[in-house]
Design an enzyme around this catalytic site. Structure first.
Site, PDB file in Angstrom:
ATOM      1  N   LYS A 172       0.437  -1.410   0.077  1.00 50.41           N
ATOM      2  CA  LYS A 172      -0.298   0.311   0.528  1.00 50.41           C
ATOM      3  C   LYS A 172       0.939   1.192   0.368  1.00 50.41           C
ATOM      4  O   LYS A 172       1.919   1.655   1.487  1.00 50.41           O
ATOM      5  CB  LYS A 172      -1.032   0.594   1.395  1.00 50.41           C
ATOM      6  CG  LYS A 172      -2.116   1.341   0.852  1.00 50.41           C
ATOM      7  CD  LYS A 172      -2.766   1.496   2.858  1.00 50.41           C
ATOM      8  CE  LYS A 172      -2.266   2.949   2.544  1.00 50.41           C
ATOM      9  NZ  LYS A 172      -2.258   3.434   2.206  1.00 50.41           N
ATOM     10  N   GLU A 248       9.034   0.754  11.608  1.00 53.31           N
ATOM     11  CA  GLU A 248       9.927   1.507  11.810  1.00 53.31           C
ATOM     12  C   GLU A 248       9.210   2.769  11.683  1.00 53.31           C
ATOM     13  O   GLU A 248       8.410   3.756  11.240  1.00 53.31           O
ATOM     14  CB  GLU A 248      10.361   1.913  10.492  1.00 53.31           C
ATOM     15  CG  GLU A 248      11.144   0.597  10.153  1.00 53.31           C
ATOM     16  CD  GLU A 248      11.948   0.170  10.714  1.00 53.31           C
ATOM     17  OE1 GLU A 248      13.163   1.239  12.023  1.00 53.31           O
ATOM     18  OE2 GLU A 248      13.262  -0.561  10.872  1.00 53.31           O
ATOM     19  N   CYS A 282      12.407  10.861   9.540  1.00 52.84           N
ATOM     20  CA  CYS A 282      12.393  10.418  10.914  1.00 52.84           C
ATOM     21  C   CYS A 282      13.276  10.208  12.079  1.00 52.84           C
ATOM     22  O   CYS A 282      13.701  10.092  12.779  1.00 52.84           O
ATOM     23  CB  CYS A 282      11.801   9.051  10.609  1.00 52.84           C
ATOM     24  SG  CYS A 282      12.190   7.864  10.036  1.00 52.84           S
ATOM     25  N   GLU A 379       7.262  14.947  16.688  1.00 49.51           N
ATOM     26  CA  GLU A 379       8.693  15.436  15.744  1.00 49.51           C
ATOM     27  C   GLU A 379       8.308  16.236  15.068  1.00 49.51           C
ATOM     28  O   GLU A 379       7.366  16.496  14.517  1.00 49.51           O
ATOM     29  CB  GLU A 379       7.699  13.989  14.866  1.00 49.51           C
ATOM     30  CG  GLU A 379       9.514  13.167  13.902  1.00 49.51           C
ATOM     31  CD  GLU A 379       9.346  12.084  13.275  1.00 49.51           C
ATOM     32  OE1 GLU A 379       7.966  11.885  13.736  1.00 49.51           O
ATOM     33  OE2 GLU A 379       9.880  11.024  13.341  1.00 49.51           O
TER      34      GLU A 379
HETATM   35  C1  SIN Z   1      12.841   7.356   7.244  1.00 49.00           C
HETATM   36  O1  SIN Z   1      12.734   8.732   7.442  1.00 49.00           O
HETATM   37  O2  SIN Z   1      12.065   6.421   7.247  1.00 49.00           O
HETATM   38  C2  SIN Z   1      13.705   7.004   6.491  1.00 49.00           C
HETATM   39  C3  SIN Z   1      15.402   8.102   6.540  1.00 49.00           C
HETATM   40  C4  SIN Z   1      16.385   7.029   6.000  1.00 49.00           C
HETATM   41  O3  SIN Z   1      16.272   6.114   5.638  1.00 49.00           O
HETATM   42  O4  SIN Z   1      17.301   7.663   6.267  1.00 49.00           O
END
Ligand code: SIN
Length: 475
Positions: A172, A248, A282, A379
């Site tokens: 998805k 993740e 992230c 965040e």
């Molecule tokens: C992410 O922001 O989920 C991944 C960042 C990365 O792989 O460097």
């Protein structure tokens, strides 16, 4: 460009005939529409994956590996086209998009190499009564749900090891960036991945999609990258079927600068940790802890570097930071800035949205931020750098760890002993020591605490997509 659903190797419209508008975030205009699947399409996609998977699992690992290596090569050969697509729907600067394509492709090359190295073991039981044989068959059908910030790489980081281990997948893609996902899937089929192994079904109603895909009896695993809130929801749904999950999730990375750090190097690293991919990662540095002895110098130099950031359409010459993904994202980050200022922070640079069209925010540096300010707890996902000054290392580490997140952290010091000791005390799945970026397909990516479960990449990554089977044998 294919814009329909990919199910069982066939491109088809969604059952309900719905479409999703894909918006260019640098203009706010609709640039394309793609088919949106409903529950019946998610079910059909799992059916197709389940039908295709056994033959793939029985294919020699070397053959699977060679097809995956072709995927790497094919994606690399289409770098320009894929980078243009990524910029179009995500908005990131083109240089970042080119980097993302190579990052995305590399997951295929890495996992092509891992496909032939899924090791088991054999040994005599301590009691001497049997042999213990351990091996790692594939999970079966894996549901993959990905975010918009890396439209290609967050798919391939899951897709490549899943295929390498002998699984079939149902993807998805995010509603914001489905075009890259569809093209990556099409290119993988051109590179030799048999039809039915990669199914892509975008959706307007993710809830119904998840219910159908997760409740399907053939689904054995869910691999998700995205917010902790959605991760929790998927974990709850997966629990009902006792599915394996890899999550993740969100981050809240501290970036720590000690008074012995090379401040210019720290600022350079801070710019990478904060600003790569338009500050929408992230792993992005979310809170900067600078020792009081260097806080003014660090803040001033960081503000000077941020003032040089060219914001604009990702296709523009020399653009370093593109638009944010939506107007809502801009409004959220501005709320955090306003709350920080109300709590006594100082705006050293920027501090407000940029007038449209498009969803832009000024590169912003805030000084004297309080640890309890919401901007240090949530965040940000945007070009805003809050700086917190510290004197006591133990207290600073306690504050850095005072979050449910534990994905990434950064430490700058010239004293390697101190750097390693502090790194070990940080509750973080990944630490950049005198580095502003750590992502690498050969390294285990993932978080502690509510930042996630499991790891992607490295040697660990492929085993996430495998079962463990033990055979007790006598002969
Ligand atoms: C992410 O922001 O989920 C991944 C960042 C990365 O792989 O460097």
């Amino acid at each position: 460009m294919k814009t329909d659903l990919l199910i069982g190797g066939q491109w088809r419209a969604g059952t309900g005939g719905e479409r999703i508008d894909v918006v260019d975030p640098s203009t706010g205009e609709v640039i394309e529409t793609v088919a949106a699947g409903v529950a019946a399409d998610a079910t059909a996609a799992v059916d197709a994956a389940a039908a295709a998977q056994p033959a793939w699992a029985a294919t020699a690992p070397r053959v699977r590996a060679e097809i995956l290596r072709n995927c790497w090569q094919t994606l690399m050969e289409h770098t320009d086209e894929l980078a243009d697509l990524i910029v179009k729907e995500n908005g990131k600067p083109r240089s970042d998009a080119v980097g993302e394509v190579s990052y995305a492709a590399e997951f295929f090359r890495w996992n092509a190499e891992e496909a032939v190295r899924i090791h088991g073991s054999i040994g005599m039981a301590p009691g001497g009564d049997k042999r213990i044989i351990v091996q790692h068959p594939p999970m079966g059908v894996v549901v993959i749900v990905t975010p918009w910030n890396f439209p290609a790489a967050m798919i391939t980081r899951k897709l490549a090891p899943a295929l390498a281990a002998g699984n079939a997948v149902v993807i998805k893609p995010p509603a914001e960036t489905p075009l890259t996902a569809l093209r990556v899937a099409e290119l993988c089929e051109e590179a030799g991945v048999p039809g039915g192994l990669i199914n892509v079904v975008a959706a307007n109603d993710p809830g119904a999609w998840f219910d159908a895909a997760i409740d399907h009896k053939a689904t054995r695993m869910v691999s998700f990258t995205g917010s902790t809130a959605v991760g929790r929801l998927l974990l709850r749904k997966s629990a009902d079927r006792v599915l394996k999950t890899v999550m993740e999730l969100g981050g809240n990375a501290p970036f720590i600068v000690f008074d012995d750090a090379d401040i210019d190097a720290a600022v350079e690293g801070a710019m990478v940790a904060k600003m790569r991919h338009s500050a929408e990662t992230c792993t992005a540095a979310n809170r900067f802890y600078a020792h009081a002895g260097v806080a003014s110098e660090f803040t001033a130099k960081l503000a000077a570097a941020m003032s040089q950031v060219k914001v604009g359409n990702g296709l523009g010459e020399g653009v370093d930071c593109g638009p944010m993904i939506t107007a809502k994202a801009v409004a959220n980050m501005h709320g955090l800035v306003e709350a920080a200022l109300a709590n006594g922070a100082t705006a050293e640079l920027g501090g407000k949205p940029i007038d449209g069209p498009g969803f832009f925010y000024e590169p912003t540096v805030l000084g004297n931020v309080a640890h309890h300010s919401p901007i240090a707890g949530e965040e940000i996902f945007g070009p805003i750098a809050p700086v917190i000054s510290f004197t006591d290392t133990d207290q600073m580490i306690a504050e850095a760890n005072d979050t449910e997140m534990g994905l990434a952290a950064y430490v700058y010091t010239e004293d390697l002993r101190r750097g390693l000791q502090v790194s070990e005390r940080l509750q973080s799945g990944m630490v950049g020591l005198n580095r502003g970026a750590m992502s690498d397909p050969a390294a285990p990516f993932g978080g502690m605490k509510q930042s996630g479960l499991g790891r992607e990449g490295a040697s660990e990554g492929i085993y996430e997509f495998c079962e463990t089977q033990y055979i007790a044998a006598n002969w």
